[in-house]
Design an enzyme around this catalytic site. Structure first.
Site, PDB file in Angstrom:
ATOM      1  N   ASP A 128      -2.407   9.811   3.858  1.00  0.00           N
ATOM      2  CA  ASP A 128      -4.083  10.038   3.849  1.00  0.00           C
ATOM      3  C   ASP A 128      -4.938  10.437   4.879  1.00  0.00           C
ATOM      4  OD1 ASP A 128      -6.260   8.358   4.466  1.00  0.00           O
ATOM      5  OD2 ASP A 128      -6.203   7.093   5.563  1.00  0.00           O
ATOM      6  N   LYS A 134     -10.381  12.681   7.795  1.00  0.00           N
ATOM      7  CA  LYS A 134      -9.851  12.229   9.666  1.00  0.00           C
ATOM      8  C   LYS A 134      -9.612  13.747  10.661  1.00  0.00           C
ATOM      9  CE  LYS A 134      -6.629   8.769   8.240  1.00  0.00           C
ATOM     10  NZ  LYS A 134      -7.523   7.826   9.015  1.00  0.00           N
ATOM     11  N   ASP A 179     -12.049   6.769   3.844  1.00  0.00           N
ATOM     12  CA  ASP A 179     -11.159   6.563   4.467  1.00  0.00           C
ATOM     13  C   ASP A 179     -10.938   5.163   4.494  1.00  0.00           C
ATOM     14  OD1 ASP A 179      -9.020   7.277   5.995  1.00  0.00           O
ATOM     15  OD2 ASP A 179     -10.360   7.267   8.121  1.00  0.00           O
ATOM     16  N   LYS A 211       0.535  -1.711   0.143  1.00  0.00           N
ATOM     17  CA  LYS A 211       0.201   0.364  -0.103  1.00  0.00           C
ATOM     18  C   LYS A 211       1.248   1.188   0.022  1.00  0.00           C
ATOM     19  CE  LYS A 211      -3.429   2.616   3.298  1.00  0.00           C
ATOM     20  NZ  LYS A 211      -4.476   2.119   3.868  1.00  0.00           N
ATOM     21  N   ARG A 233      -8.319  -0.484   0.693  1.00  0.00           N
ATOM     22  CA  ARG A 233      -8.096  -2.031   0.192  1.00  0.00           C
ATOM     23  C   ARG A 233      -9.355  -1.963  -1.312  1.00  0.00           C
ATOM     24  NH1 ARG A 233     -12.832  -2.018   5.123  1.00  0.00           N
ATOM     25  NH2 ARG A 233     -11.097  -1.495   5.881  1.00  0.00           N
ATOM     26  N   ASP A 278       1.285   6.853   5.487  1.00  0.00           N
ATOM     27  CA  ASP A 278       0.867   5.454   4.556  1.00  0.00           C
ATOM     28  C   ASP A 278       1.144   4.592   3.141  1.00  0.00           C
ATOM     29  OD1 ASP A 278      -2.101   4.173   5.354  1.00  0.00           O
ATOM     30  OD2 ASP A 278      -3.370   5.592   4.163  1.00  0.00           O
ATOM     31  N   GLU A 322      -9.499   3.665   2.078  1.00  0.00           N
ATOM     32  CA  GLU A 322      -9.108   3.733   0.609  1.00  0.00           C
ATOM     33  C   GLU A 322      -7.822   2.407   0.110  1.00  0.00           C
ATOM     34  OE1 GLU A 322      -7.715   5.103   3.179  1.00  0.00           O
ATOM     35  OE2 GLU A 322      -6.112   4.748   3.010  1.00  0.00           O
TER      36      GLU A 322
HETATM   37  N1  BES Z   1      -5.002   4.411   7.041  1.00  0.00           N
HETATM   38  C1  BES Z   1      -5.743   4.102   7.538  1.00  0.00           C
HETATM   39  C2  BES Z   1      -5.535   3.040   8.928  1.00  0.00           C
HETATM   40  C3  BES Z   1      -4.277   3.126   9.418  1.00  0.00           C
HETATM   41  C4  BES Z   1      -5.052   3.774  10.830  1.00  0.00           C
HETATM   42  C5  BES Z   1      -3.498   2.300  10.090  1.00  0.00           C
HETATM   43  C6  BES Z   1      -3.906   4.577  11.485  1.00  0.00           C
HETATM   44  C7  BES Z   1      -2.693   2.994  11.194  1.00  0.00           C
HETATM   45  C8  BES Z   1      -2.718   3.860  12.037  1.00  0.00           C
HETATM   46  C9  BES Z   1      -6.600   3.864   6.820  1.00  0.00           C
HETATM   47  O1  BES Z   1      -6.640   3.907   4.861  1.00  0.00           O
HETATM   48  C10 BES Z   1      -8.154   3.827   7.227  1.00  0.00           C
HETATM   49  O2  BES Z   1      -8.264   4.707   7.562  1.00  0.00           O
HETATM   50  N2  BES Z   1      -8.705   3.111   7.360  1.00  0.00           N
HETATM   51  C11 BES Z   1     -10.186   3.346   8.047  1.00  0.00           C
HETATM   52  C12 BES Z   1     -11.704   2.012   7.901  1.00  0.00           C
HETATM   53  C13 BES Z   1     -12.235   1.848   8.477  1.00  0.00           C
HETATM   54  C14 BES Z   1     -12.644   3.547   7.715  1.00  0.00           C
HETATM   55  C15 BES Z   1     -13.262   1.053   8.065  1.00  0.00           C
HETATM   56  C16 BES Z   1      -9.755   3.103  10.057  1.00  0.00           C
HETATM   57  O3  BES Z   1      -8.607   2.228  10.526  1.00  0.00           O
HETATM   58  O4  BES Z   1     -10.431   3.959  11.131  1.00  0.00           O
HETATM   59 ZN    ZN Z   2      -5.143   4.769   4.306  1.00  0.00          ZN
HETATM   60 ZN    ZN Z   3      -7.858   5.985   5.780  1.00  0.00          ZN
END
Ligand code: BES
Ligand code: ZN
Ligand code: ZN
Length: 470
Positions: free
Chosen positions: A239, A246, A316, A234, A320, A257, A318
């Protein structure tokens, strides 16, 4: 680098190892000094023992309680990294062949522990001025191998630590190109609207709002006839969360990210530097999840490369999306092994914390190999399940799938299940949900970007596909 591994001579000062409550095993002078200094041999503590002339005569490395991390020699080996930051100038060696700590891990830890990210410091000052240490490698240590591993870990750390204003999609591509050039690999990139022409709709959708064009980086190396190992990382260089923005606290660290991309590049560097017998492919969707008038929206329905339609429940989620298109491409040539690494969910951290990334695979044999390798090289990983009943939670009323679940449960598992929906032909698929960041300083490195699971994966690849160093 301030610490170099050297051959054995008679010059070096000894480093003794001591467990908490085990100071009696030290030579008399060291024991006396440890007592008056109230040194308790806490895990990763270092005591310099002065000689009569005031210069150091030796040092003691604290190993903590005898049952520190189950007393396993491999995990304890990491503690030796503390020496890199705490020994004064000079030539050092372990007093005896260390028996209570793993020699390979300990020697690697010495190398890892010296890492500092100095790119944005003008002039070496304060914390940045490090002692010059020459350390005698214990017998039978493969120094070239350890150096290759440490260099690759440093690459991952440097890439992650570099902020997004200097590590955009273009710079990530440049990093892949310079790695490729060093090892004679080929790189092709598909950029901007060409992503639509070549059918990578979700990589384009996620990255199109950024001032820096989204791209798919495709690196290949090795003999075409060798087993195909494909790594997908990734590469979200920042992000914001997109329109589902966020909060400030959640955005602060999001330069990391692209940690999955940094990790797979590090693994690729190990594989290429040591000449493993594989046809390696590295795929990195490099995008910024930014906000502008052209941003993709909640409620949009994207048609993925694989043809599956995806309703956007949350912009958010994104990672996946971009991974799904890259995994679909990887899967088309049915590789023997397909591994993706991603800073995919906050939920993985809720489950296991920042230092223990979960991995997912349906292949029990591969899972056992990876878990054993993780222990052997002291690179923590923990298997979590692809619990199929939860896949139903990703359902959409109007598209083939949603990119998020409607409840807040098992976020890392459902993200893994989403990815699994884009892999069919690969003989083995594994997904690692990494944090990519060390939130507290430790013996093997300061706060900042971190390679996770990479050394364990390399160990598995080395066992499966031994090669000849080039
Ligand atoms: N990059 C984030 C995940 C992340 C956040 C990894 C903090 C490490 C530390 C990812 O893109 C994301 O924002 N995921 C969301 C998914 C949710 C919207 C289903 C998350 O984990 O809150
Ligand atoms: Zn992310
Ligand atoms: Zn995200």
């Amino acid at each position: 680098m301030p610490l170099t591994l050297v051959d054995e001579t008679n010059e070096a000062l000894p480093v003794w190892l001591a467990e908490t409550g085990g100071l009696d095993a030290l030579p008399e002078a060291a024991r006396a000094w440890a007592r008056v200094s109230r040194f308790t041999a806490e895990a990763g503590s270092v005591l310099i023992v002065p000689g009569q002339d005031g210069r150091p005569a030796g040092a003691v490395l604290g190993l903590g309680k005898a049952d520190h991390r189950g007393g396993a020699a491999e995990w304890r080996g990491l503690l030796a990294g503390a020496l890199a930051g705490k020994l004064p100038d000079g030539e050092w060696r372990f007093a005896k062949e260390p028996a209570t700590i793993d020699r390979d891990v300990a020697t690697l830890a010495l190398l890892l522990g010296q890492y500092r990210f100095a790119r944005y410091r003008s002039g070496a000052k304060g914390d940045d001025a490090q002692p010059q240490i020459r350390f005698q490698a214990p017998d039978a240590i493969d120094r070239a191998e350890l150096a290759a591993v440490a260099d690759a870990v440093f690459l991952a750390r440097d890439l992650i630590n570099t902020p997004a204003n200097d590590m955009g999609p273009a710079e990530l591509e440049a990093a892949a190109r310079s790695l490729a050039q060093r090892f004679g690999a080929a790189v092709e990139t598909i950029e901007g609207d060409e992503l639509l022409v070549r059918n990578f709709p979700m990589i384009h959708a996620v990255g199109r709002a950024s001032a820096s064009a989204p791209r798919l980086i495709d690196l290949t190396w090795g003999k075409p006839s060798d087993p195909k190992v494909t790594l997908v990382g990734k590469g979200v260089i920042f992000d914001t969360g997109g329109l589902d923005i966020k909060p400030a606290s959640g955005m602060l660290l999001m330069k990391k990210d692209m940690g999955g991309a940094a990790n797979v590049l590090a693994l690729a560097q190990m594989v290429m530097a040591r000449g493993l017998a594989v046809r390696l492919r590295v795929l990195i969707p490099a995008v910024e999840n930014a906000i502008s008038g052209s941003a993709f929206r909640p409620g949009d329905i994207l048609t993925s490369r694989k043809g599956k339609t995806v309703e956007i429940g949350n912009t958010d989620a994104e990672g996946r999306l971009v991974l799904a298109d890259a995994l679909a491409l990887a899967d088309e040539e049915a590789p023997e092994m397909l591994i993706d690494m991603a800073t995919l969910t906050g939920a993985a951290r809720v489950a296991l914390g920042p230092d223990l990334p979960p991995f997912y695979t349906e292949d029990d044999g591969f899972a056992a190999e990876l878990a054993a390798a993780s222990r052997r090289v002291a690179d923590p990983l923990w298997r979590m399940p692809l619990w199929q009943p939860y896949a139903a939670n990703l359902s959409s009323k109007i598209a083939d799938t949603n990119n998020v679940t409607s409840d807040a449960f098992a976020g890392s598992v459902t993200a893994a299940l989403f990815l699994q929906g884009f892999v069919e032909k690969a003989a083995v698929w594994a997904h690692l949900d990494v944090f990519g960041w060390r939130p507290k300083p430790g013996p093997t490195g300061p706060v900042g970007g971190e390679a996770q699971g990479v050394r364990a994966l390399y160990e598995v690849l080395k066992q499966r596909y031994p090669g000849a160093p080039i």
